[in-house]
Design a protein around this motif. Sequence first.
Motif, mmCIF file in Angstrom:
data_model
loop_
_atom_site.group_PDB
_atom_site.id
_atom_site.type_symbol
_atom_site.label_atom_id
_atom_site.label_comp_id
_atom_site.label_asym_id
_atom_site.label_seq_id
_atom_site.Cartn_x
_atom_site.Cartn_y
_atom_site.Cartn_z
ATOM 1 N N GLY A 39 0.813 -1.202 0.000
ATOM 2 C CA GLY A 39 0.000 0.000 0.000
ATOM 3 C C GLY A 39 0.846 1.250 0.000
ATOM 4 O O GLY A 39 2.077 1.200 -0.138
ATOM 5 N N VAL A 40 0.180 2.386 0.154
ATOM 6 C CA VAL A 40 0.859 3.689 0.185
ATOM 7 C C VAL A 40 0.207 4.573 1.230
ATOM 8 O O VAL A 40 -0.964 4.401 1.580
ATOM 9 N N VAL A 41 0.991 5.529 1.728
ATOM 10 C CA VAL A 41 0.480 6.596 2.595
ATOM 11 C C VAL A 41 0.532 7.882 1.782
ATOM 12 O O VAL A 41 1.595 8.260 1.267
ATOM 13 N N ILE A 42 -0.601 8.550 1.649
ATOM 14 C CA ILE A 42 -0.701 9.742 0.799
ATOM 15 C C ILE A 42 -1.143 10.924 1.645
ATOM 16 O O ILE A 42 -2.184 10.869 2.326
ATOM 17 N N LEU A 69 -0.342 -9.496 -7.175
ATOM 18 C CA LEU A 69 -0.388 -8.147 -6.609
ATOM 19 C C LEU A 69 -0.969 -8.133 -5.197
ATOM 20 O O LEU A 69 -0.669 -7.232 -4.411
ATOM 21 N N CYS A 70 -1.828 -9.109 -4.863
ATOM 22 C CA CYS A 70 -2.368 -9.274 -3.508
ATOM 23 C C CYS A 70 -3.259 -8.097 -3.087
ATOM 24 O O CYS A 70 -3.475 -7.146 -3.823
ATOM 25 N N GLN A 71 -3.759 -8.207 -1.864
ATOM 26 C CA GLN A 71 -4.623 -7.184 -1.292
ATOM 27 C C GLN A 71 -3.779 -6.004 -0.813
ATOM 28 O O GLN A 71 -2.671 -6.187 -0.312
ATOM 29 N N THR A 72 -4.302 -4.787 -0.968
ATOM 30 C CA THR A 72 -3.524 -3.592 -0.636
ATOM 31 C C THR A 72 -4.356 -2.578 0.149
ATOM 32 O O THR A 72 -5.589 -2.629 0.152
ATOM 33 N N THR A 73 -3.661 -1.653 0.797
ATOM 34 C CA THR A 73 -4.313 -0.580 1.548
ATOM 35 C C THR A 73 -3.816 0.777 1.074
ATOM 36 O O THR A 73 -2.696 0.917 0.595
ATOM 37 N N ILE A 74 -4.666 1.754 1.213
ATOM 38 C CA ILE A 74 -4.318 3.152 0.953
ATOM 39 C C ILE A 74 -4.640 3.935 2.217
ATOM 40 O O ILE A 74 -5.771 3.890 2.715
ATOM 41 N N GLU A 75 -3.645 4.628 2.742
ATOM 42 C CA GLU A 75 -3.820 5.426 3.955
ATOM 43 C C GLU A 75 -3.742 6.900 3.586
ATOM 44 O O GLU A 75 -2.722 7.364 3.058
ATOM 45 N N LEU A 76 -4.819 7.618 3.827
ATOM 46 C CA LEU A 76 -4.883 9.058 3.572
ATOM 47 C C LEU A 76 -4.709 9.794 4.886
ATOM 48 O O LEU A 76 -5.391 9.494 5.867
ATOM 49 N N ILE A 77 -3.797 10.771 4.918
ATOM 50 C CA ILE A 77 -3.606 11.552 6.135
ATOM 51 C C ILE A 77 -3.624 13.040 5.800
ATOM 52 O O ILE A 77 -3.172 13.461 4.734
#
Length: 353
Positions: free
Chosen positions: A164-167, A228-236
């Motif tokens: 995932g990514v932190v945006i 690619l599997c399961q992913t997360t997106i973290e918005l801050i």
Amino acid sequence: MSTATINGIQQVGIGVKDANEAWKWYRKVFKMDVPIFQDSAEAALMTRYTAGKVEKRHAILAMNMQGGGGFEIWQFTSRTPTGPTKKIAWGDLGILAVKIRCKKIQDTYSFMKSEGVNLLSEPCKNPIGVWHFYLKDPYGNIFEVEENGSWFSSNNDLTGGVSGVVIGVTDTEKSLPLYQEHFQHTEVLFSDTQVWDDFSPLVENDEAFSRVILRSSNQRTGAFGKLLCQTTIELIAVKDSKREKIYDGRLWGDLGFIHVCFDVDGMTNLRTCLQENGFPFTVDSNNGFDMGKAAGHFAYIEDPDGTLVEMVETHKIPIMEKWGWYLNLQKRKKGKTLPDFIVKMLSLNRVKS
């Protein structure tokens, strides 16, 4: 297909000064050791983001075959890439960190400590109870290593690929529909605003952040969806102070996290949907790009704060280039995953550190 399908985070673009040197480090620390392509060419379609000039670049797309997204490691060869004019603050606008999946957090932390990695925090739990820690690579980029249960295959490596990514955004509620609906990270795992203990190693002052964690479906779609599997997106978002755009005054391809890229089936439908909702394609290869031996359709949009989001619909990919074996995905039914044994054949291209 009547609609587009997002099959996962395909890769994150990382701008570096020396692609081969960076890839060696990423192989050692993250086991990103299977190259999907290595290509040197002109980035003729990216002039919107390279000050109107066609720049030359060298690129390596590397994967970890245990599962997760890859790294698209970029190096300008026609100019010297520039870094940010000031130190990036946690909460600035853009991709702040890339999440890396691991099996056992303490074993992974101990390994990285033994390798002299710049560890920014010790393992702790995030607000949804996942063990994680932060580190910084030799090029100034922050990675978040987190325990994860979504894998494609298993070997003795401690880590997998991108989880995932932190945006950083100005307003989580404003950015939420793009990533939740259009990029199909539909499940809201967490949403709150406060001062976060696990952010303390990353911030100079105790600041409150809005924090939203989204997760994709565990139903795998697309040729490489299982990989690619399961992913997360973290918005801050910072609540009480102003933040700057990470790439303000710089070019696409300069140092840092350039973009997050989603693997797509149904690019034409996605283009229509995004445009109708205020996110027109700013770059569009119009169904044709060639990255050495890989080919397909790529496009870019900007999120509400100008962060670049890439989309790729892959048409052809080398399975074993030296044997002349290429996979034509245009002949396959959209949304259908490849047999595991074919995906695992990519491991034959592995480069050892």
